[in-house]
Design a protein around this motif. Structure first.
Motif, mmCIF file in Angstrom:
data_model
loop_
_atom_site.group_PDB
_atom_site.id
_atom_site.type_symbol
_atom_site.label_atom_id
_atom_site.label_comp_id
_atom_site.label_asym_id
_atom_site.label_seq_id
_atom_site.Cartn_x
_atom_site.Cartn_y
_atom_site.Cartn_z
ATOM 1 N N ARG A 1 2.574 1.782 -2.888
ATOM 2 C CA ARG A 1 3.030 0.410 -2.625
ATOM 3 C C ARG A 1 1.976 -0.361 -1.838
ATOM 4 N NH1 ARG A 1 4.947 -4.127 -4.087
ATOM 5 N NH2 ARG A 1 6.463 -5.107 -2.724
ATOM 6 N N ARG B 1 10.968 -9.472 -1.388
ATOM 7 C CA ARG B 1 10.486 -8.090 -1.254
ATOM 8 C C ARG B 1 11.043 -7.430 -0.003
ATOM 9 N NH1 ARG B 1 4.147 -9.006 -0.398
ATOM 10 N NH2 ARG B 1 4.505 -9.981 -2.380
ATOM 11 N N GLU C 1 9.230 -4.754 1.476
ATOM 12 C CA GLU C 1 8.103 -4.230 2.238
ATOM 13 C C GLU C 1 7.067 -5.341 2.396
ATOM 14 O OE1 GLU C 1 9.908 -1.171 -0.256
ATOM 15 O OE2 GLU C 1 8.515 -2.685 -0.941
ATOM 16 N N GLN D 1 -0.693 -1.473 -4.130
ATOM 17 C CA GLN D 1 -0.200 -2.602 -4.927
ATOM 18 C C GLN D 1 -0.221 -3.894 -4.130
ATOM 19 O OE1 GLN D 1 4.008 -2.388 -5.801
ATOM 20 N NE2 GLN D 1 3.762 -3.523 -7.718
ATOM 21 N N GLN E 1 4.928 7.387 -2.125
ATOM 22 C CA GLN E 1 5.450 6.107 -2.617
ATOM 23 C C GLN E 1 4.897 4.933 -1.817
ATOM 24 O OE1 GLN E 1 9.659 6.851 -2.254
ATOM 25 N NE2 GLN E 1 9.791 7.774 -4.295
#
Length: 93
Positions: free
Chosen positions: A86, A24, A26, A89, A82
């Motif tokens: 994120r 990933r 982030e 999530q 965004q």
């Protein structure tokens, strides 16, 4: 050693053994002592939701020391939306 079931996260072994392994871009940051403050940090941006309900956003290429909160800067609206999604999530993982 098998980790206990209460441990969150994923093994880093695939990344350590293979530099081409997917990873990933982030990461979730948690500050429990700050009233459940959460942040998502990428290579360029950092978005923070404080336990007080306040939010912060930094463009780390322009402001690497996080001195100027850009949460109300309309130039970053799309990126902030965004990153907020994120963060939500990542908090579920």
């Amino acid at each position: 050693v098998a980790p206990p079931t209460m441990v969150n996260g994923k093994s880093l072994v695939p990344v350590l053994l293979n530099s081409n392994a997917p990873w990933r871009s982030e990461f979730l940051l948690e500050y429990k002592k700050s009233g459940n403050t959460f942040a998502v940090r990428g290579e360029r941006y950092k978005y923070v939701e404080l336990g007080t309900g306040e939010r912060e956003f930094y463009d780390l290429t322009v402001d690497p020391y996080e001195l100027e909160n850009q949460i109300n800067n309309p130039a970053y609206t799309t990126v902030i939306i965004q990153l907020a999604a994120r963060l939500a999530q990542l908090k579920q993982e």
